[in-house]
Design a protein around this motif. Structure first.
Motif, PDB file in Angstrom:
ATOM      1  N   THR A  48      63.012  65.309 -26.212  1.00  0.00           N
ATOM      2  CA  THR A  48      62.756  64.681 -27.516  1.00  0.00           C
ATOM      3  C   THR A  48      62.335  63.220 -27.379  1.00  0.00           C
ATOM      4  OG1 THR A  48      65.039  63.893 -27.842  1.00  0.00           O
ATOM      5  CG2 THR A  48      64.533  66.163 -28.526  1.00  0.00           C
ATOM      6  N   GLY A  49      62.538  62.633 -26.184  1.00  0.00           N
ATOM      7  CA  GLY A  49      62.198  61.231 -25.983  1.00  0.00           C
ATOM      8  C   GLY A  49      63.289  60.282 -26.417  1.00  0.00           C
ATOM      9  N   VAL A  50      64.481  60.802 -26.730  1.00  0.00           N
ATOM     10  CA  VAL A  50      65.556  59.962 -27.267  1.00  0.00           C
ATOM     11  C   VAL A  50      66.150  59.033 -26.211  1.00  0.00           C
ATOM     12  CG1 VAL A  50      67.534  61.461 -26.779  1.00  0.00           C
ATOM     13  CG2 VAL A  50      67.510  60.072 -28.870  1.00  0.00           C
ATOM     14  N   GLN A  51      65.793  59.219 -24.934  1.00  0.00           N
ATOM     15  CA  GLN A  51      66.284  58.313 -23.902  1.00  0.00           C
ATOM     16  C   GLN A  51      65.796  56.881 -24.098  1.00  0.00           C
ATOM     17  OE1 GLN A  51      64.331  60.907 -23.437  1.00  0.00           O
ATOM     18  NE2 GLN A  51      62.652  60.502 -22.014  1.00  0.00           N
ATOM     19  N   ARG A  52      64.796  56.689 -24.952  1.00  0.00           N
ATOM     20  CA  ARG A  52      64.364  55.327 -25.280  1.00  0.00           C
ATOM     21  C   ARG A  52      65.406  54.605 -26.131  1.00  0.00           C
ATOM     22  NH1 ARG A  52      58.228  56.241 -27.577  1.00  0.00           N
ATOM     23  NH2 ARG A  52      57.517  57.779 -26.039  1.00  0.00           N
ATOM     24  N   ASP A  53      66.203  55.381 -26.839  1.00  0.00           N
ATOM     25  CA  ASP A  53      67.108  54.808 -27.838  1.00  0.00           C
ATOM     26  C   ASP A  53      68.571  54.843 -27.427  1.00  0.00           C
ATOM     27  OD1 ASP A  53      64.786  54.712 -29.695  1.00  0.00           O
ATOM     28  OD2 ASP A  53      65.017  56.890 -29.624  1.00  0.00           O
ATOM     29  N   ILE A  54      68.967  55.835 -26.645  1.00  0.00           N
ATOM     30  CA  ILE A  54      70.349  55.921 -26.182  1.00  0.00           C
ATOM     31  C   ILE A  54      70.348  56.230 -24.691  1.00  0.00           C
ATOM     32  CG2 ILE A  54      71.287  56.638 -28.419  1.00  0.00           C
ATOM     33  CD1 ILE A  54      71.328  59.483 -27.428  1.00  0.00           C
ATOM     34  N   ASP A  55      71.445  55.955 -24.056  1.00  0.00           N
ATOM     35  CA  ASP A  55      71.580  56.111 -22.608  1.00  0.00           C
ATOM     36  C   ASP A  55      71.974  57.549 -22.284  1.00  0.00           C
ATOM     37  OD1 ASP A  55      71.812  55.655 -19.952  1.00  0.00           O
ATOM     38  OD2 ASP A  55      73.568  54.358 -20.068  1.00  0.00           O
ATOM     39  N   LEU A  56      71.072  58.283 -21.628  1.00  0.00           N
ATOM     40  CA  LEU A  56      71.344  59.669 -21.240  1.00  0.00           C
ATOM     41  C   LEU A  56      71.693  59.734 -19.755  1.00  0.00           C
ATOM     42  CD1 LEU A  56      68.478  61.657 -23.025  1.00  0.00           C
ATOM     43  CD2 LEU A  56      70.852  61.383 -23.760  1.00  0.00           C
ATOM     44  N   PRO A  57      72.640  60.595 -19.391  1.00  0.00           N
ATOM     45  CA  PRO A  57      72.981  60.760 -17.973  1.00  0.00           C
ATOM     46  C   PRO A  57      71.768  61.209 -17.163  1.00  0.00           C
ATOM     47  CG  PRO A  57      74.638  61.783 -19.376  1.00  0.00           C
ATOM     48  CD  PRO A  57      73.500  61.413 -20.267  1.00  0.00           C
ATOM     49  N   MET A  58      71.625  60.656 -15.968  1.00  0.00           N
ATOM     50  CA  MET A  58      70.489  60.998 -15.119  1.00  0.00           C
ATOM     51  C   MET A  58      70.828  60.664 -13.676  1.00  0.00           C
ATOM     52  SD  MET A  58      67.944  57.783 -15.843  1.00  0.00           S
ATOM     53  CE  MET A  58      66.945  58.256 -14.447  1.00  0.00           C
ATOM     54  N   ILE A  59      69.958  61.113 -12.771  1.00  0.00           N
ATOM     55  CA  ILE A  59      70.073  60.770 -11.354  1.00  0.00           C
ATOM     56  C   ILE A  59      68.814  60.032 -10.950  1.00  0.00           C
ATOM     57  CG2 ILE A  59      70.228  61.641  -9.004  1.00  0.00           C
ATOM     58  CD1 ILE A  59      71.790  64.012 -10.066  1.00  0.00           C
ATOM     59  N   ALA A  60      68.975  58.860 -10.357  1.00  0.00           N
ATOM     60  CA  ALA A  60      67.845  58.080  -9.872  1.00  0.00           C
ATOM     61  C   ALA A  60      67.941  57.971  -8.362  1.00  0.00           C
ATOM     62  CB  ALA A  60      67.852  56.692 -10.501  1.00  0.00           C
ATOM     63  N   VAL A  61      66.866  58.365  -7.697  1.00  0.00           N
ATOM     64  CA  VAL A  61      66.832  58.342  -6.236  1.00  0.00           C
ATOM     65  C   VAL A  61      66.073  57.096  -5.792  1.00  0.00           C
ATOM     66  CG1 VAL A  61      66.212  59.602  -4.150  1.00  0.00           C
ATOM     67  CG2 VAL A  61      66.793  60.852  -6.231  1.00  0.00           C
ATOM     68  N   ILE A  62      66.727  56.243  -5.026  1.00  0.00           N
ATOM     69  CA  ILE A  62      66.065  55.049  -4.523  1.00  0.00           C
ATOM     70  C   ILE A  62      66.154  55.033  -3.012  1.00  0.00           C
ATOM     71  CG2 ILE A  62      66.580  53.771  -6.630  1.00  0.00           C
ATOM     72  CD1 ILE A  62      68.731  52.262  -5.099  1.00  0.00           C
ATOM     73  N   GLY A  63      65.124  54.488  -2.405  1.00  0.00           N
ATOM     74  CA  GLY A  63      65.103  54.425  -0.952  1.00  0.00           C
ATOM     75  C   GLY A  63      63.819  53.798  -0.462  1.00  0.00           C
ATOM     76  N   SER A  64      63.773  53.477   0.808  1.00  0.00           N
ATOM     77  CA  SER A  64      62.564  52.892   1.369  1.00  0.00           C
ATOM     78  C   SER A  64      61.456  53.927   1.399  1.00  0.00           C
ATOM     79  CB  SER A  64      62.838  52.353   2.775  1.00  0.00           C
ATOM     80  OG  SER A  64      63.139  53.419   3.652  1.00  0.00           O
ATOM     81  N   GLN A  65      60.231  53.434   1.591  1.00  0.00           N
ATOM     82  CA  GLN A  65      59.067  54.311   1.514  1.00  0.00           C
ATOM     83  C   GLN A  65      59.101  55.401   2.583  1.00  0.00           C
ATOM     84  OE1 GLN A  65      55.237  52.298   1.859  1.00  0.00           O
ATOM     85  NE2 GLN A  65      54.566  53.295  -0.009  1.00  0.00           N
ATOM     86  N   SER A  66      59.790  55.157   3.634  1.00  0.00           N
ATOM     87  CA  SER A  66      59.817  56.128   4.731  1.00  0.00           C
ATOM     88  C   SER A  66      61.189  56.786   4.866  1.00  0.00           C
ATOM     89  CB  SER A  66      59.451  55.428   6.049  1.00  0.00           C
ATOM     90  OG  SER A  66      60.344  54.352   6.301  1.00  0.00           O
TER      91      SER A  66
END
Length: 753
Positions: A48-66
């Motif tokens: 619905t796009g509601v993540q712009r308005d409220i904080d939804l649980p998610m997983i963000a993967v971060i790491g170096s390019q390699s």
């Protein structure tokens, strides 16, 4: 070119759990129905796009390019990402996967949300080619789509149809605009992730210094949210402390409560350095609430040979089962090795986070919906298709409210209630102009004062006496001219004036002109308070009506309607004020010829003042000896005479100043009659001509002034109602926001666990 060390973030939302044999990526094949329902709900909310308005649980993967991030994404989606051009580090790519019974399909679109300078624009979506049915064709399509995003001034179709005509140098080194991939197929699960550009430590000749901060803000916007689980990917072939992703994760999750660490490429650990990485797995250093994990993805060479997902997982299991020191770890730490263990734990963490956040999501969604509805209500109404009818409708509501307030409303801050203190002040000012007569000569004054006027105490407030201290209470807020104490007039001065006025009268007669001159002197003091009252009521009325005009017309168009209406109303009010002042002048002219038909009250007042002045002429009265007075009255009653105490004053011996006393009593008695008449008539005249008079003819004046009839009425009203572009744009944004919020609320109501 970007720095060789960059950190990339991917947002992954998991919603569907398939059979164990078909499971791919971040999925748990043995999850319970409750977990599956909650994951499904979050995915629908994100749709619905509601993540712009409220904080939804998610997983963000971060790491170096390699760090092995690309291999993970490819194993999830089943596609190959561009690896050589470097554009993937400059352009976000949104990937949406859908499980379906139809053959595998990929649809590529371009999303433009900013111009070439990074300024926001109205979102524009461009379909980039026909649907792709062969996986081999996806990598080249994505590469061309990313080039189209980095060159917004060039027609996107040039990049799709004729690669030979594309610019050699990109127009921008980085863009917030993004490529979306809608992929569906039987082997897929419903999930979505965004591959974002990595953190930039430095830029080359083709880059811009501003790109560093822009990319950092993008990454930060994901992991700074409290409902974001940070999957920190660290490669074992590079020193741990030199990997920027770790420092970024620790900045926004210093306690490690929502970070899951994952070590990649364990086969590339330099000989003798294994123990430093094992200490992470044991959670002995950089401890995390959800621990550190270790996985092994296929190498680039193996991937290029087309290894299947199941075979990759088998090789990973064999590596950890046979390779030291991993195979020697205790059974407890074996739970933190292998991709399936990681995905199982991630699925559990996400489900628990959703269950914890769900009540707060419901509360936040309700609050944001309420705030958005209030904001929409606060915006001006959308221009009507019938501009003349719309203006007439608002005009009619304004006139109805105006009439109601002019007549009076039961509100302590109402118009009439606001005017009343001014009329009370006016009454006090006029009453304070009463002549201050003293029944003795000026030379004999010596500070003598008259006692209170007790016979007036039943009809108005009085002071101590009818002397120079004032016989009535005067408002402390009166104007200087109105509140100035009237001069004391002594009996010898009255007598002198009476003698000077005599012409051919008999010895016991004095001209009426003496009384008239005293009365006219009093009337001169009435004009300023009367005009002050008119001006005060005008100011109150102007402010009240101006606020009313603002309430009804301020939100129409660009302010032209309000301005036009207020100019017309102000002119109409000014005309009414002029009529009110003319009535005041007329009343003052009428009063300049002293007269009254209220002879009873005049005679009564005159007689009382006559007795009052005569009684205190010698500074004594029979009323000061009540016992003797009552005895005299009783004796007279026995012989048939009914008298009042003040009647006995007439028995006092004659006085040479009696003509002056008669003049004083006559003037003072007439004042009581005239001032009461005046303090009634002036407010009534102002009310009739200015207050109630404002409504008379105003409706027609407004219709004519706004030109609501005639051939050009429609065009003129349409121009008046034309609203600012910013207001129209804001209304559109708020309505879109409210639409997605309501859709999200509908999805929440469907949750059944």
């Amino acid at each position: 070119m970007v720095s060789t060390r960059a950190t990339t973030v991917s947002s992954i939302s998991v919603s569907r759990i398939v059979d164990a044999g078909d499971a791919v990526g971040l999925c748990n094949p043995v999850a319970a129905h409750q977990r599956r329902a909650m994951l499904d709900l979050i995915n629908r909310l994100r749709n619905t796009g509601v993540q712009r308005d409220i904080d939804l649980p998610m997983i963000a993967v971060i790491g170096s390019q390699s760090a092995g991030k690309s291999s993970l994404i490819e194993s999830i989606s089943g596609i190959t990402l561009p690896r050589l051009s470097g554009t993937c580090t400059r352009c976000p790519t949104e990937c949406k996967l859908t499980h379906s019974d139809t053959p595998w399909t990929c649809i590529v679109k371009l999303h433009f949300i900013t111009n070439e300078h990074g300024a926001p624009i109205k979102p524009r979506i461009v379909s980039f080619g026909d649907p792709i049915s062969a996986k081999a064709g996806v990598e080249e399509r994505i590469r061309r789509a990313q080039r189209a995003i980095l060159n917004p001034r060039t027609d996107p179709m040039v990049f799709l149809e004729n690669a030979n005509k594309v610019p050699e140098v990109n127009e921008t080194s980085f863009s917030r605009n993004y490529v979306s991939l809608d992929i569906s197929g039987r082997e897929l699960v419903d999930l979505a992730f965004v591959d974002l550009p990595g953190l930039i430590a430095s830029v080359g000749q083709a880059g811009h210094e501003s790109d560093i901060e822009l990319v950092k803000n993008l990454v930060t916007s994901y992991i700074e949210k409290s409902s974001c689980v940070v999957l920190l990917t660290v490669t074992c072939e590079t020193d741990f402390e030199n990997q920027g992703a770790h420092h970024l994760a620790k900045q926004y999750d210093p306690e490690g409560n929502r970070t899951v660490g994952v070590l990649t490429k364990p086969d590339r650990i330099p000989l003798g350095e294994e123990d430093s990485w094992l200490r992470l797995i044991r959670n002995e250093v950089e401890p995390l609430l959800n621990n550190w994990y270790c996985v092994k993805q296929p190498s680039s060479l193996t991937l290029s040979q087309g290894i299947r997902w199941a075979e990759a997982r088998r090789q990973e299991n064999e590596f950890f089962a046979t390779t030291k020191p991993w195979c020697n770890l205790d059974a407890h730490y074996q739970l933190f090795l292998r991709t399936d263990k990681l995905t199982e734990r991630l699925s559990t963490i996400l489900a628990e986070l959703i269950a914890k956040r769900l009540p707060k999501i419901q509360d936040e969604l309700y609050m944001v919906v309420h705030e958005t509805e209030q904001e929409l209500a606060s915006l001006p109404t959308e221009p009507s298709n019938d501009p003349v009818g719309e203006v007439l409708r608002v005009l009619s509501k304004f006139m109805a409210e105006l009439a109601q307030h002019l007549m009076g409303t039961p509100d302590e801050n109402g118009l009439i209630q606001t005017i009343r203190p001014h009329t009370e002040k006016f009454k006090c000012q006029i009453r304070a102009t009463a002549p201050k007569f003293k029944p003795w000569n000026r030379l004999n004054d010596r500070g003598r004062k008259l006692p209170p006027l007790k016979f007036l105490s039943g009809e108005e407030q009085v002071a101590d006496s009818d002397n120079d201290s004032g016989s009535e209470a005067v408002s402390t807020t009166s104007s200087p001219k109105a509140s100035k104490k009237p001069s004391v007039i002594y009996i010898d001065e009255v007598m002198y004036r009476a003698n000077k006025a005599r012409t051919r009268e008999l010895p016991d007669n004095y001209p009426y002109v003496v009384q008239r001159e005293y009365i006219l002197e009093i009337l001169k003091k009435w004009k300023r308070p009367a005009l002050d009252l008119s001006e005060a009521i005008y100011d109150v009325l102007k402010g009240y009506v101006e606020a009313m005009v603002d309430r009804h017309f301020a939100k129409l168009g660009r302010g032209g309607v309000k301005q036009s209406v207020w100019m017309i109303v102000r002119e109409h009010l000014d005309t009414a004020a002029i009529r009110a002042k003319e009535r005041i002048e007329w009343l003052l002219a009428v009063e300049s010829t002293p007269a009254t038909l209220n002879t009873h009250y005049f005679s009564d007042y005159r007689d009382k003042f006559l007795a009052y002045y005569k009684g205190y002429r010698k500074n004594k009265l029979p009323v000061e000896r009540p016992s003797e007075l009552n005895k005299a009255i009783s004796t007279l009653a026995e012989v048939g005479f009914t008298v009042k105490p003040e009647d006995l004053l007439k028995l006092l011996p004659s006085d040479s100043m009696e003509p002056a006393i008669a003049i004083m009593a006559s003037v003072r008695g007439y004042f009581q009659v005239a001032y009461k008449r005046f303090v009634d008539m002036v407010p009534m005249a102002i009310d009739h001509e200015m207050v109630l008079g404002l409504e008379r003819g105003l409706d027609g004046t407004l219709r004519n002034g706004l030109r609501l009839s005639g051939e050009d009425a429609q065009e003129r009203c349409a121009a008046l109602l034309q609203e600012p572009a910013a207001v129209a744009s804001r209304r559109h944004e708020v309505m879109k926001k409210l639409e997605r919020l309501r859709e999200a609320r509908k999805e929440l109501s469907r949750l059944s666990v």
